[in-house]
Scaffold this active site. Sequence first.
Site: not given
Ligand code: NAP
Length: 279
Positions: A52, A160
């Site tokens: 990341y 995860q």
């Molecule tokens: P997510 O958490 O589903 O969505 C993040 C998005 O939602 C960002 O655009 C954020 O914008 C917005 N957001 C967050 N809180 C909000 C709220 N209360 N109201 C409105 N919008 C909101 O996406 P993700 O980052 O893909 O998944 C979460 C975590 O899972 C990752 O960061 C990572 O640590 C992990 N992950 C793991 C894998 C794996 O293969 N193991 C793959 C993908 C992700 P802002 O930042 O502008 O608020």
Amino acid sequence: MYARSFGAMRVSVPVIGQGTWHIDSSDRTDAIRALRAGIDAGMTHIDTAEMYGDAEAIVAAAIADCREEVFLVSKVVPGNATRRGVARACEASLRRLRTDRLDSYLLHWPGQHPLEETIAGFEDLRRAGKILSWGVSNFDVEDLDRALAIAGPDRIACNQVLYHLNERAIEHAVLPWCEKHGVAMVGYSPFGSGDFPDPASAGGRVLAGIAQSHGTTPYAVALAFLTRLPGTFTIPKTGRPDRAIENAGAADLHLGAAEIALIDAHFPRGPRPRILPML
Ligand code: NAP
């Protein structure tokens, strides 16, 4: 903050944690403040990865004076997951995170190196106290069976996997497997990685209605739904302090059976896919 036992580790971990993928595209000060606000609101489970970009360094700054309160997770990419490669990658993550140990260390997805090697590397690190537990990510049931056969019971802390309202594939077989074997299920991308249900859609209106009756937001309702089952955790990412506080609040939101049934009807699980979806 509502917490539950984290798989075989049997330590209590908040059901809602914090993701950090792309957190390095926010302003750095805002990103650190957001993580810090989340920690202060109880989201002490922090997920990061060597993949990341600058995220591990941002996490280091956010946890510098509260490391003991944090359940810190990082991940090794499959290309580094030989026995020696895991050790090297972990040392590099520890350096970037400015800590001496990880609470859990995960294989980011199944890869080309023999799983026996990766697990041997994880066990070396565990014995050396550099990690307190290890787990996997994006593992379907066949991969999980293989990991269990190699490692034995009570060794895999978590799996995860992708889990949001429009992607519930893990409920078919992965989640029951995790429950049966005492492995924590950490759902990632709970907001569809930014593709949250449109407020004007039928499902969006259902979320808004439930949110209104609880005095909260559709995002919080989604998080409560995604952590409704035993052994489940979720790790939303935000680079904004106000949203971190909003997300943390979802841990205290309890949905009634009728609300769960309504969400279930508008965001159906669908048939079991042949291949486990991942991002
Ligand atoms: P997510 O958490 O589903 O969505 C993040 C998005 O939602 C960002 O655009 C954020 O914008 C917005 N957001 C967050 N809180 C909000 C709220 N209360 N109201 C409105 N919008 C909101 O996406 P993700 O980052 O893909 O998944 C979460 C975590 O899972 C990752 O960061 C990572 O640590 C992990 N992950 C793991 C894998 C794996 O293969 N193991 C793959 C993908 C992700 P802002 O930042 O502008 O608020």
